[in-house]
Design a protein around this motif. Structure first.
Motif, mmCIF file in Angstrom:
data_model
loop_
_atom_site.group_PDB
_atom_site.id
_atom_site.type_symbol
_atom_site.label_atom_id
_atom_site.label_comp_id
_atom_site.label_asym_id
_atom_site.label_seq_id
_atom_site.Cartn_x
_atom_site.Cartn_y
_atom_site.Cartn_z
ATOM 1 N N CYS A 174 -97.497 -3.228 -78.174
ATOM 2 C CA CYS A 174 -98.937 -3.686 -78.392
ATOM 3 C C CYS A 174 -99.339 -3.029 -79.752
ATOM 4 O O CYS A 174 -100.583 -2.520 -79.746
ATOM 5 N N SER A 175 -98.585 -2.970 -80.800
ATOM 6 C CA SER A 175 -98.696 -2.133 -81.822
ATOM 7 C C SER A 175 -99.638 -3.045 -82.971
ATOM 8 O O SER A 175 -99.951 -2.542 -84.061
ATOM 9 N N LYS A 176 -99.664 -4.298 -82.691
ATOM 10 C CA LYS A 176 -100.093 -5.173 -83.708
ATOM 11 C C LYS A 176 -101.450 -4.785 -84.194
ATOM 12 O O LYS A 176 -102.526 -4.574 -83.449
ATOM 13 N N GLN A 177 -101.769 -4.574 -85.562
ATOM 14 C CA GLN A 177 -103.253 -3.935 -85.851
ATOM 15 C C GLN A 177 -104.006 -5.283 -86.517
ATOM 16 O O GLN A 177 -103.367 -6.000 -87.563
ATOM 17 N N TRP A 178 -105.212 -5.855 -86.022
ATOM 18 C CA TRP A 178 -105.718 -7.029 -86.531
ATOM 19 C C TRP A 178 -106.663 -6.770 -87.525
ATOM 20 O O TRP A 178 -106.734 -7.697 -88.307
ATOM 21 N N SER A 179 -107.335 -5.506 -87.595
ATOM 22 C CA SER A 179 -108.530 -5.564 -88.463
ATOM 23 C C SER A 179 -108.851 -3.987 -88.761
ATOM 24 O O SER A 179 -108.383 -3.417 -88.279
ATOM 25 N N LEU A 180 -109.748 -3.994 -89.864
ATOM 26 C CA LEU A 180 -109.962 -2.463 -90.310
ATOM 27 C C LEU A 180 -111.244 -2.773 -91.347
ATOM 28 O O LEU A 180 -111.684 -3.846 -91.809
ATOM 29 N N ALA A 181 -111.991 -1.693 -91.204
ATOM 30 C CA ALA A 181 -113.396 -1.889 -91.735
ATOM 31 C C ALA A 181 -113.759 -0.140 -92.454
ATOM 32 O O ALA A 181 -113.587 0.736 -91.538
ATOM 33 N N TRP A 182 -114.140 -0.079 -93.726
ATOM 34 C CA TRP A 182 -114.540 1.155 -94.244
ATOM 35 C C TRP A 182 -115.779 1.445 -93.985
ATOM 36 O O TRP A 182 -116.828 0.434 -94.006
ATOM 37 N N HIS A 183 -116.153 2.687 -93.513
ATOM 38 C CA HIS A 183 -117.626 3.034 -93.610
ATOM 39 C C HIS A 183 -118.192 3.033 -94.957
ATOM 40 O O HIS A 183 -117.368 3.263 -95.737
ATOM 41 N N HIS A 184 -119.590 2.776 -95.311
ATOM 42 C CA HIS A 184 -119.923 2.691 -96.579
ATOM 43 C C HIS A 184 -119.802 3.901 -97.358
ATOM 44 O O HIS A 184 -120.031 3.820 -98.571
ATOM 45 N N SER A 185 -119.734 4.925 -96.776
ATOM 46 C CA SER A 185 -119.563 6.122 -97.503
ATOM 47 C C SER A 185 -118.149 6.321 -97.975
ATOM 48 O O SER A 185 -118.033 7.160 -99.049
ATOM 49 N N GLY A 186 -117.086 5.710 -97.368
ATOM 50 C CA GLY A 186 -115.727 5.724 -97.947
ATOM 51 C C GLY A 186 -114.870 6.818 -97.389
ATOM 52 O O GLY A 186 -113.930 6.793 -97.568
ATOM 53 N N GLY A 187 -115.746 7.627 -96.151
ATOM 54 C CA GLY A 187 -114.828 8.626 -95.953
ATOM 55 C C GLY A 187 -114.620 8.464 -94.597
ATOM 56 O O GLY A 187 -113.640 9.209 -93.924
ATOM 57 N N ILE A 188 -114.700 7.214 -94.065
ATOM 58 C CA ILE A 188 -113.988 6.894 -92.622
ATOM 59 C C ILE A 188 -113.768 5.461 -92.590
ATOM 60 O O ILE A 188 -114.097 4.374 -93.376
ATOM 61 N N LEU A 189 -112.568 5.373 -91.862
ATOM 62 C CA LEU A 189 -111.933 3.952 -91.849
ATOM 63 C C LEU A 189 -111.834 3.613 -90.209
ATOM 64 O O LEU A 189 -111.184 4.556 -89.412
ATOM 65 N N ALA A 190 -112.269 2.269 -89.868
ATOM 66 C CA ALA A 190 -112.083 2.052 -88.525
ATOM 67 C C ALA A 190 -110.872 1.008 -88.112
ATOM 68 O O ALA A 190 -110.921 0.168 -89.225
ATOM 69 N N THR A 191 -110.080 1.059 -87.492
ATOM 70 C CA THR A 191 -109.136 0.062 -87.349
ATOM 71 C C THR A 191 -108.938 -0.399 -85.657
ATOM 72 O O THR A 191 -109.435 0.406 -84.748
ATOM 73 N N CYS A 192 -108.332 -1.545 -85.515
ATOM 74 C CA CYS A 192 -108.205 -2.027 -84.077
ATOM 75 C C CYS A 192 -107.076 -3.012 -83.992
ATOM 76 O O CYS A 192 -106.574 -3.507 -85.149
ATOM 77 N N GLY A 193 -106.603 -3.281 -82.769
ATOM 78 C CA GLY A 193 -105.398 -4.194 -82.645
ATOM 79 C C GLY A 193 -105.073 -4.507 -81.087
ATOM 80 O O GLY A 193 -105.978 -4.499 -80.204
ATOM 81 N N ASP A 194 -103.813 -4.797 -80.972
ATOM 82 C CA ASP A 194 -103.437 -5.465 -79.572
ATOM 83 C C ASP A 194 -103.517 -4.152 -78.493
ATOM 84 O O ASP A 194 -103.571 -4.635 -77.185
ATOM 85 N N ASP A 195 -103.530 -2.928 -78.964
ATOM 86 C CA ASP A 195 -103.497 -1.922 -77.940
ATOM 87 C C ASP A 195 -104.564 -1.417 -77.174
ATOM 88 O O ASP A 195 -104.971 -0.681 -76.395
ATOM 89 N N LYS A 196 -105.832 -2.352 -77.559
ATOM 90 C CA LYS A 196 -107.107 -2.280 -77.156
ATOM 91 C C LYS A 196 -107.809 -0.942 -77.392
ATOM 92 O O LYS A 196 -108.736 -0.539 -76.690
ATOM 93 N N ILE A 197 -107.440 -0.392 -78.673
ATOM 94 C CA ILE A 197 -108.002 0.933 -79.170
ATOM 95 C C ILE A 197 -108.711 0.770 -80.368
ATOM 96 O O ILE A 197 -108.086 0.080 -81.418
ATOM 97 N N VAL A 198 -109.861 1.340 -80.468
ATOM 98 C CA VAL A 198 -110.601 1.385 -81.967
ATOM 99 C C VAL A 198 -110.157 2.694 -82.265
ATOM 100 O O VAL A 198 -110.648 3.799 -81.732
ATOM 101 N N ARG A 199 -109.544 2.790 -83.688
ATOM 102 C CA ARG A 199 -109.364 4.257 -84.195
ATOM 103 C C ARG A 199 -110.205 4.481 -85.272
ATOM 104 O O ARG A 199 -110.568 3.658 -86.040
#
Length: 336
Positions: A18-43
């Motif tokens: 369940c490691s497949k990573q589908w998407s990511l998005a930068w916070h507009h400050s550039g200091g934070i990155l959000a990611t998500c995938g098959d493991d049902k976790i937003v990091r």
């Protein structure tokens, strides 16, 4: 010819298969990155300009019951949204301690939600789904999201939605080979333009040129990067009333795999493109208006699976983040 150098590799392998990573998005400050995938976790990762570059600070793992397909930050940095195959969208709010906590769950889609995105003003929020619909939500004074309009304009899965960088104009990409543009008429969201056969196959992703707002890039199953330009001038009402037309195309040769993602660099004007051939390409649009063409700038082939998403850092014009089927989130630096 430039090159993309690997800066950092963060591997996600907590749940077997369940490691497949589908998407990511930068916070507009550039200091934070959000990611998500098959493991049902937003990091939520903290980005630093020095090693280790990416440090996982938060795991949001109690909101979805199936794979998470998309994440997006609001432009004011207050909200983080995630859209999943369980047909729901979850809104997380950032507290005074900087941590994100679930505050709302949006329901109504009849099938997997493929993408979510906040409008430039953050007043509107768009979602799309395998149920062929595009939903528009509106944020009220109590920070609640209410349904504004529900449209079912496509005849196939809606894969992606993207907002214009300035105007309340949305574009959707679909399995039915088409793209559609939407504007708000004061009461409802309506289709402003329908482009049938935008690609010869599924249209997977789209990105506006943040510098001018008058250009759009789309990618699809046909391995084509298509450039669109808006014909209307500001005096004629600008992009909200103008028509979009094809201006240039770039075909990735030597592979049969689709292109899944495109990101337009707001600072440098460069495009990053990725897909099923495990490769990331950087392109430049050259030529005067009406004579545009694409020039390949750099290539990275270090992934070991489909590259599902690419996103330029909002402040550092040379830094690119990627998400892949190989379970990794990578930071690449462009050296021209």
């Amino acid at each position: 010819m430039g090159r993309l150098e690997e800066v950092s590799v963060a591997r996600v392998a907590e749940v077997e298969d369940c490691s497949k990573q589908w998407s990511l998005a930068w916070h507009h400050s550039g200091g934070i990155l959000a990611t998500c995938g098959d493991d049902k976790i937003v990091r939520v990762w903290k980005y630093t300009p020095e090693p280790p570059f990416l440090e996982c600070r938060t795991k949001l793992d109690a909101s979805h019951t199936r794979a998470i397909r998309s994440v997006a930050f609001s432009h004011d940095g207050k909200f983080l949204a995630s859209a999943a195959f369980d047909s729901t969208i979850v809104i997380y709010e950032r507290g005074e301690d900087g941590e994100f906590e679930e505050t709302n769950k949006l329901e109504g889609h009849e099938s997997e939600v493929k993408c979510c995105a906040f409008s430039p003003s953050d007043e509107f929020f768009a979602t799309c789904s395998r149920d062929k619909s595009v939903w528009f939500w509106q944020l009220d004074e109590e920070d609640d999201f209410a349904v504004s309009s529900i449209l079912q304009p496509h005849t196939g899965d809606v894969k992606f939605v993207a907002w214009h960088p300035i105007e309340d104009l949305l574009v959707s990409c679909s399995y039915d080979f088409s793209i559609r543009f939407y504007t708000f008429d004061g009461e409802d969201w309506v289709t402003q333009q329908h482009v049938a056969d935008a690609h010869d196959g599924t249209v997977w992703c789209a990105a506006f040129d943040a510098a001018t707002g008058r250009r759009l890039a789309t990618v699809g199953e046909d391995r084509v990067v298509q450039l669109w330009t808006c014909t209307a001038t500001p005096e004629e009402g600008g992009v909200r009333s103008g028509k979009w037309q094809k201006a240039a195309r770039y075909t990735v040769e030597g592979t049969r795999w689709p292109l899944y993602s495109v990101s337009w660099n707001a600072v440098s004007g460069l495009l990053a493109v990725s897909g099923g051939d495990e490769t990331v390409r950087v392109l430049r649009v050259e030529g005067a208006e009406g004579e545009e063409c694409f020039q390949e700038v750099a290539v990275y082939a270090g992934h070991e699976g489909d590259v599902n998403c690419v996103s330029w850092h909002p402040k550092d014009p040379a830094l690119l983040a990627t998400a892949s089927d190989d379970g990794s989130i990578r930071l690449l630096r462009l050296e021209e």
